[in-house]
Design an enzyme around this catalytic site. Structure first.
Site, PDB file in Angstrom:
ATOM      1  CG  HIS A 169     -75.583 -92.827  11.731  1.00  0.00           C
ATOM      2  ND1 HIS A 169     -75.337 -93.817  11.121  1.00  0.00           N
ATOM      3  CD2 HIS A 169     -74.074 -92.455  11.992  1.00  0.00           C
ATOM      4  CE1 HIS A 169     -74.003 -94.571  11.084  1.00  0.00           C
ATOM      5  NE2 HIS A 169     -73.318 -93.539  11.740  1.00  0.00           N
ATOM      6  CD  GLU A 171     -78.462 -95.134  10.589  1.00  0.00           C
ATOM      7  OE1 GLU A 171     -78.724 -94.144   9.624  1.00  0.00           O
ATOM      8  OE2 GLU A 171     -77.750 -95.617  10.589  1.00  0.00           O
ATOM      9  CB  SER A 223     -89.595-111.842  30.830  1.00  0.00           C
ATOM     10  OG  SER A 223     -90.168-110.900  29.899  1.00  0.00           O
ATOM     11  CB  VAL A 226     -93.207-105.507  25.285  1.00  0.00           C
ATOM     12  CG1 VAL A 226     -93.982-105.496  24.076  1.00  0.00           C
ATOM     13  CG2 VAL A 226     -93.716-104.384  26.048  1.00  0.00           C
ATOM     14  CG  ASP A 227     -89.259-107.661  23.680  1.00  0.00           C
ATOM     15  OD1 ASP A 227     -90.063-106.812  23.312  1.00  0.00           O
ATOM     16  OD2 ASP A 227     -88.225-107.613  24.056  1.00  0.00           O
ATOM     17  CB  THR A 229     -96.274-110.774  26.593  1.00  0.00           C
ATOM     18  OG1 THR A 229     -95.665-110.789  27.898  1.00  0.00           O
ATOM     19  CG2 THR A 229     -97.910-110.803  26.683  1.00  0.00           C
ATOM     20  CE  LYS A 366     -89.473-104.104  24.776  1.00  0.00           C
ATOM     21  NZ  LYS A 366     -88.714-104.778  25.146  1.00  0.00           N
TER      22      LYS A 366
END
Ligand code: XMP
Length: 510
Positions: A169, A171, A223, A226-227, A229, A366
Site C-alpha cells: 500500500h 498510500e 465538541s 478540530v473537525d 470547530t 484530519k
C-alpha cells in the site's frame, strides 16, 4: 472548470479515500468511482490515469468485483494496489492464488529492475503489506520489477501499456517512499499536470454551503475538537449568524475541558450555547459494559438532547457535522467496507431525525481539515488539539462507567498530557491518552500490600487515524509519568504502556 482527474476505482478498500487524498496532496484532482462504473462514464471523465484500490475480496471468488474489461483499452495508465494488482493480473491472463504466507504489516521491498516508477527511490525500502492472496503467474507482457520476502511479484509492470501493480500500500505512511511512488506514477507515468489546491476546495465549499442552505438555519453540535470547530467556522463564514452552535457537556470530558472549549469557541466568534447534561448520560450508562452499547446510548442521548435544544431555533433545517472520511469508512458507510466500530456521529443517528445533514468534510482526513482551519485563520493551539472520540472517556474506561473511575482517569490523563506538553511531545504524536482497565493488580507501597487499578497509556503516530504506530518515548519520560500517576492519583497501583499498532489493534481500546 472541468478538471482532468486521476480516477480511483473503489473495490471496497479501507484506504480508498486515502489514495484519492494522496493524489490531491500531490496537486492533482482525483475522484473515486465505484468498480462497476460503465466504461462510457470513465471515458467521459478523460482521466490522466486510473488507480485500482485494494479490497477485501479474492479475484477468483464467484462474486469478485471486477471493472469493465474495456478499461484496459482506453490507452490510459493504470496502477493496481494490492487487490487492484490482482485484478489486473487476473483479467489480463495471469494467475492469483491464496498464499501460504499471509503478509501483514511491514515488509522489505527489493527492486530488481530500475524504472521511472522508482525515480529518486533506493533499491530497498520498507513497505506496508496487507494481503492473503498473491500473483503466482504473470500475465503475458508483464515483468516483475520488485520482490519482498513473501511476494515474488511485489511490483509488476507492462511498460508499453503503462500498467503497474503494487502488492503493498503506497498510500499509507508506513510505506516509506509511498508518496514518491504515487508521484512518479501520476507525473512520470501519467504525465498529469498540477490542477488542485486546498484553497480551491474552501471556496467551492463555501459556495456549495450557501446554495444548499439557502435562507434556512443550520445548527451544529460542537465538541471543541478540530473537525466540528473548523466545520462551524467554515459555515459561519458562509451564512453568518444563521448558524447556531451547541456544546453539550456529556459528563465524559477530560479535566478542565469544558472551560477550555468554551473559551476557544467564543474566541472564534461562534454563536454558542453550552448545555450541561452529564447526569442524564451517566444515568443511562449505569450497568452498561459493552462498547458498542455505550456508543449507541451516548449517540442516541446526544441526538435526543440536541434535538430538544434545536427546537428553540426557528427555521433550522440542517444539522452540521464534522464527520471525516475515516468515520464514514469505519462505520461502514462505504459500500463493501467492513464495519469496525460504530462511531456515534455517523452510525448512531436515529433514522427519524428531522434535520438534513450537512457534512462538508465527509471526503477529507484530519490533516486536510487542519489545513483548511489554517486557511480560515484558526489559531494553531486549537488546530493542534489531539482528536477526542465523541463518546469521550466512556470508551476509555473499559467496562462500566462511574463517577469514581471518571475521576481517576481524568487525573491520570491530565498528568500524561501535561508531561507531554512540558517535554515537547504533544505535537509529535497524533493522539495520546490514558485508559482505565477493569482489573486490579497487587502492589506494595510503604511496606503495605495494595490491590489497585491499572492505567494504560497510549500514544500513537498517525496522519489519518486509519493506521497508527506506537510512539517511542525515551524510557525516562515514561518513568516520570508512571511515578507521577502512582503518587498523585489515588486508586492506581500500576501503569502500563501500550505498544500495539493499528492494524491489528485500533487506537482506542473500545
Ligand atoms: P480507532 O479506535 O477506531 O480510532 O482506531 C480512530 C480514530 O477515531 C476516534 N474514535 C472515535 N471518534 N466516535 C468518534 O467520534 C467514536 O465512537 C470513536 N471511536 C474512536 C479515535 O479517537 C481515533 O482518533
Amino acid at each position: 472548470m472541468k478538471r482532468r482527474p486521476i480516477l480511483v476505482v473503489n473495490f471496497g478498500s479501507q484506504y480508498v479515500q486515502l489514495i484519492a487524498r494522496r493524489v490531491r496532496e500531490l496537486g492533482v484532482y482525483s475522484e473515486i468511482i465505484h468498480w462497476d462504473t460503465p466504461i462510457e462514464e470513465i471515458r467521459d471523465k478523460n482521466p490522466y490515469g486510473i488507480i485500482f484500490s485494494g479490497g477485501p475480496a479474492s479475484v477468483y471468488s464467484k462474486d469478485a468485483p471486477l471493472p469493465p474489461r474495456e478499461i484496459y483499452d482506453l490507452g490510459v495508465p493504470i496502477l493496481g494496489i494490492c487487490y487492484g494488482l490482482q485484478v489486473i493480473a487476473h483479467q489480463l491472463g495471469g494467475k492469483v492464488e491464496r498464499s501460504d504466507h499471509q503478509e501483514y504489516g511491514r515488509a522489505r521491498l527489493k527492486v530488481l529492475k530500475r524504472d521511472p516508477i522508482f525515480e529518486g527511490i533506493p533499491d530497498e525500502f520498507d513497505v506496508w503489506m496487507s494481503h492473503a492472496d498473491k500473483v503466482s503467474q504473470l500475465p503475458p507482457n508483464f515483468e516483475t520489477l520488485a520482490v519482498s520476502d513473501n511476494s515474488p511479484h511485489a511490483v509488476i509492470a507492462s511498460k508499453d501499456r503503462r500498467f503497474y501493480g503494487f502488492q503493498f500500500h503506497p498510500e499509507v505512511v508506513h510505506t516509506v517512499f509511498g508518496k514518491e511512488l504515487l508521484s512518479n506514477f501520476i507525473y512520470r507515468v501519467c504525465g498529469a499536470k498540477r490542477n488542485w489546491e486546498m484553497g480551491d476546495f474552501v471556496e467551492e465549499k463555501i459556495e456549495e454551503i450557501r446554495s444548499t442552505v439557502g435562507d434556512s438555519h443550520v445548527i451544529a453540535a460542537l465538541s471543541g475538537g478540530v473537525d466540528s470547530t473548523v466545520a462551524s467556522v467554515l459555515v459561519h463564514r458562509a451564512i453568518g449568524d444563521r448558524l447556531h452552535c451547541f456544546f453539550i457537556d456529556h459528563g465524559l470530558l477530560r479535566l478542565g475541558e469544558r472551560e477550555e472549549v468554551e473559551r476557544n469557541l467564543r474566541s472564534l466568534g461562534l454563536p454558542l450555547k453550552v448545555v450541561d447534561a452529564g447526569d442524564i448520560f451517566l444515568g443511562r450508562l449505569k450497568g452498561v459494559e459493552d462498547p458498542e452499547q455505550k456508543r449507541k446510548i451516548i449517540g442516541n442521548t446526544f441526538i435526543e438532547i440536541f434535538e430538544k435544544e434545536a427546537k428553540s431555533v426557528k427555521g433550522a433545517e440542517f444539522l452540521l457535522q464534522g464527520t471525516l472520511y475515516p468515520d464514514v469508512v469505519e462505520s461502514a458507510g462505504i459500500k463493501g467496507s467492513a464495519k469496525i466500530k460504530t462511531h456515534h456521529n455517523v452510525g448512531g443517528l436515529p433514522e427519524k431525525m428531522n434535520l438534513k445533514l450537512l457534512e462538508p468534510f465527509r471526503e477529507l482526513f484530519k490533516d486536510e481539515v487542519r489545513e483548511i482551519g489554517k486557511l480560515l485563520g484558526i489559531p494553531k493551539e486549537i488546530l493542534g488539539r489531539h482528536p477526542f472520540p465523541g463518546p469521550g472517556l466512556a470508551i476509555r474506561i473499559i467496562g462500566e462507567v462511574n463517577r469514581e473511575d471518571l475521576d481517576i482517569l481524568r487525573k491520570a490523563d491530565a498528568i500524561f498530557i501535561e508531561e507531554l506538553k512540558r517535554e515537547g511531545f504533544y505535537d509529535r504524536v497524533w493522539q495520546a491518552f490514558a485508559v482505565l482497565l477493569p482489573i486490579r493488580s497487587v502492589g506494595v507501597m510503604g511496606d503495605v500490600r495494595t490491590y489497585e487499578k491499572v492505567v494504560a497509556l497510549r500514544a500513537v503516530e498517525s496522519t489519518d487515524g486509519m493506521t497508527a504506530d506506537w510512539f517511542r518515548f525515551p524510557p525516562d519520560f515514561l518513568d516520570k509519568v508512571m511515578r507521577r500517576i502512582i503518587n498523585e492519583v489515588r486508586g492506581v497501583g500500576r501503569v502500563v504502556y501500550d505498544i500495539s499498532s493499528k492494524p491489528p489493534s485500533t487506537i482506542e481500546w473500545e
